[in-house]
Write an enzyme that holds these catalytic residues in place. Sequence first.
Site, PDB file in Angstrom:
ATOM      1  CE  LYS C  72      -4.103  -1.871   2.471  1.00 18.84           C
ATOM      2  NZ  LYS C  72      -3.942  -3.315   2.409  1.00 18.84           N
ATOM      3  CE1 TYR C 194      -6.106  -3.213  -1.608  1.00 17.37           C
ATOM      4  CE2 TYR C 194      -7.242  -5.267  -1.200  1.00 17.37           C
ATOM      5  CZ  TYR C 194      -6.598  -4.148  -0.727  1.00 17.37           C
ATOM      6  OH  TYR C 194      -6.450  -3.966   0.619  1.00 17.37           O
ATOM      7  CB  VAL C 263      -1.886 -10.186   7.239  1.00 15.88           C
ATOM      8  CG1 VAL C 263      -2.839  -9.222   7.903  1.00 15.88           C
ATOM      9  CG2 VAL C 263      -2.185 -10.360   5.772  1.00 15.88           C
TER      10      VAL C 263
END
Lengths: 309, 309, 309, 309
Positions: C72, C194, C263
């Site tokens: 991101k 994405y 994550v």
Amino acid sequence: MMTIMSSQFQPVLDSILAEIERTPGRGRSADYIPALAAFDPRRFGMAVAELDGTVYGVGDWQQPFSAQSITKVFTLALDLAREGDELWEHVGREPSGNPFNSLVQLEYEDGIPRNPFINAGALVVTDRLQTRSGDAAGELLSFLRAESGNLALDFDQEVAASETAHGDRNAALAHFMKSYGNIDNDVPVLLDQYFRQCSIAASCADLALATGFLARHGIRADGSRLLSRSQAKQVNAVMLTCGTYDAAGEFAYRVGLPGKSGVGGGIIAVVPGRCTLCVWSPGLDERGNSVAGVAALDRFTTLTGLSVF
Amino acid sequence: MMTIMSSQFQPVLDSILAEIERTPGRGRSADYIPALAAFDPRRFGMAVAELDGTVYGVGDWQQPFSAQSITKVFTLALDLAREGDELWEHVGREPSGNPFNSLVQLEYEDGIPRNPFINAGALVVTDRLQTRSGDAAGELLSFLRAESGNLALDFDQEVAASETAHGDRNAALAHFMKSYGNIDNDVPVLLDQYFRQCSIAASCADLALATGFLARHGIRADGSRLLSRSQAKQVNAVMLTCGTYDAAGEFAYRVGLPGKSGVGGGIIAVVPGRCTLCVWSPGLDERGNSVAGVAALDRFTTLTGLSVF
Amino acid sequence: MMTIMSSQFQPVLDSILAEIERTPGRGRSADYIPALAAFDPRRFGMAVAELDGTVYGVGDWQQPFSAQSITKVFTLALDLAREGDELWEHVGREPSGNPFNSLVQLEYEDGIPRNPFINAGALVVTDRLQTRSGDAAGELLSFLRAESGNLALDFDQEVAASETAHGDRNAALAHFMKSYGNIDNDVPVLLDQYFRQCSIAASCADLALATGFLARHGIRADGSRLLSRSQAKQVNAVMLTCGTYDAAGEFAYRVGLPGKSGVGGGIIAVVPGRCTLCVWSPGLDERGNSVAGVAALDRFTTLTGLSVF
Amino acid sequence: MMTIMSSQFQPVLDSILAEIERTPGRGRSADYIPALAAFDPRRFGMAVAELDGTVYGVGDWQQPFSAQSITKVFTLALDLAREGDELWEHVGREPSGNPFNSLVQLEYEDGIPRNPFINAGALVVTDRLQTRSGDAAGELLSFLRAESGNLALDFDQEVAASETAHGDRNAALAHFMKSYGNIDNDVPVLLDQYFRQCSIAASCADLALATGFLARHGIRADGSRLLSRSQAKQVNAVMLTCGTYDAAGEFAYRVGLPGKSGVGGGIIAVVPGRCTLCVWSPGLDERGNSVAGVAALDRFTTLTGLSVF
């Protein structure tokens, strides 16, 4: 189904008592103040009052218990009788529908509580009755004595003192609404009035009788009018949609009557034009409603067909 | 008050029409899709159907309009008839009570919508009916045709296409609940079923007749049973507590009947054991309910005393 | 304290590795998709890259892992480089500060996500980069290959496919923002872009090098300028306040560096004007940040004094 | 960029003053109490204090104003010095990130405020300092006098009385947290302490000097240690992530320094290891931060390169 005879109420109540006694599991008594924790959660009483004041009862129907939030119905009626629709500019009539405390909604809605039966709304109603009467708790007590015919009804000072000692959350609500200009009286004065009201001890018989004006479309026990027909209908509507904390939908679904519960384990209910009920059993479910009380009312409407739906 | 003759319904309706026509202010038609914006917000129709299928009407009572969320009542009944109480493990029965969109509550409650009449809940009901019937929209259409006796009832493909083109919010709800495992079907399949249901065009007469089973305690027009007496009572209870978006309390307070509104301007209502009503006027208040529709139902219960309270 | 020699980085890293190996308890690997659950949560690697591209490493610092949300940062920089401040009309720069999912805040704020590092905000950034570049994921991959000098960097198709299969929550976010007009591309196209970005596999060495432009005040590895000095400062600020989910305050408090976690167990961090870091250990705490990763960065700033505070 | 000479601070301040004076638009002064509304929103002052206590100033840099929430930084440091990390079990360190009042978050998080700089958190810190010191406000005043060398610093009794008269919202917060057991003292005692702290009047010079211990890694003006190096770093981190109400991200983005604002129009900021700043201009933006104050700090970091990023 609407042809049940009044003489049939007693056998219906006897049958409900027998069923309740066979049922295991009653939930837990409220224990945030000692006075509420004192009763065995398995105790049970139920009363039906006809429009003319005849009362039928079963179990502990004459045992006084702490009325708690049930008094919110009477305070609402007394204030509505004094000021009429102006009240509704200061408190809403919509279910709270929120698993969280009403503080959240007070913030969304600029200090106007969603309805008169959540604590924030009841504080507003008491505040307004206090401003208009000078003694909200006293006016409530007089009304309950007159309607029930029980002049021994009284505040329980010990309960009121315990509530005050655990009153920080209600103090927070009152100060918060006062910051929005929606509380007139000083917060300590208001809380004293509020906690005394909640502390009133009454029996199923007393409360079934006191609720009678809502089945008589606004007429008190002595035949005088407290509320207009339209106002009485409106109080019943608010009870049905908002009377049992976050479980109003469930209560409407199972019982199908306007009702109001209290953490003392009592529930009042109205069959408009026919009769009123009060049931008591101290064991509560996780949403604060009497387990055996809801079950008994559910059974009553099933046996008699006396639901509004 | 409960002794009104059926023959009196027509003069009551005439009187209501006259009053509504004198009233200024009707709100605004929904305009998020072109088909809903097409009607003059001042149009008005109303129908009453007796238990035996006799219909009384006034104004535009035979004009088809977009049923929209009113169909949620029938889908709920059809799914309840198929699966019974298992449905209630997937959708709640409590008022939403939230001025904000139901996404917030879906998060609090792990993908279980609060009730079957908010969009999230209706999507769950449609999803379950689709799984059980293979064609939820088709089953709904057949039911409405049978109950109303109007075989010309149909989907409005233009409306359904418009809804689909503006369907991102419902798609978000469906995906969100699917992330919690509470939606079975693929989201595009579900949305197609859902938007076709909402698009059904029907008149006040059609919808008053189709609602009859809720006044007849579960019995369809042909005498067969759709729902048990208890289930019919339960659907009425959910309508009363959750049927008019964030204004359920207000609707109960003013009208005092189980009811369900749609953004097309229609509202259905039930007088259990006596009759059903449907009113239509496209102008909506800020909470999405027909302004003249609520006023007309308020007037009806005042004139006839046929409120449940 | 600011006089540490680069030649001291290797002993600092060795010391940290020794400490981490002595520490019990590493949290749990993410397990919502199989590819993330594959690594032993006790694995650990760490790399420091100087401004000139010299890299020091320890443990599994050359082991590729799933970069996930770390990407991101790069997508944000690439879109800022293309459109500049216009981006900030579509995504905010404030910490989310909410223990609940960002859907709630999207509703409060009309479809504008709070910052580019929550999923909703990253979807907006990817959507805008996709509109401007025609291939957001491809542009990201090219950038990472160029900065790290590792031409073998690639998408992990298996991870991307798994994410897509579990993508309902992101689909809900995308549809929801599209209902507010804050998403341009079709939702399936956007989600494909994405999830491919998130799937990129890279090592600590790769990611420490790729982050270098943020320590060099906007200058890429080849000496060309990606961001203005002011923009580079701004990206660092957003990382410090919003880079570690709901634990940004805790991370600033313990580590005191701009950082971004994923994550997959990776965390990148920036010492402006001095060096960049990447640490990897798959065991996560309950807020989704690598347990050993945060501990190692905490230790690094303590040993070197290289915090911004 | 980090090579700016101290002798250059005065020309930098002069340049900023000239720019600010040319800028139209300053926001509005706080007006919820009369004392805050008294100043022209266009007034402006700024001071820089070096580590050795040398102060540079411009404009109204010696004009006392109401410190308000700026005092929260000092109270936090004084309590941390007394009880250390135990404080963090009673107040969090995460940005509040919520456009709504912190009551909502208090409910989510069982009475633990998100950070020490929202009102709820500051009440907890004051409560704990009061318990430990017996006179929280007195301890704060002594500290500020000692650090600034200005023995004339004092409470503004008029401001404190005004705050008390408008104190219902803070009373609500305090009672609410007390209901969770997170407040020790009686609410009226706590509020008296809290409002007196907020009322302290001080100038830019005073507050820049008093903040010096945060640039000196915990060392007070007299060379004694108030906080450990690690604690000083932590206070700076909390200022950067939580110091400017709902605009912490924006402040970090534009200014890039740990800072804390007050509704009196003041803002303090820290350049760790180098200097401290205080700026004052009473006109506030809609999030409660001084418009000219933020602009001046933005300009300062741009002109000197003294941002942490």
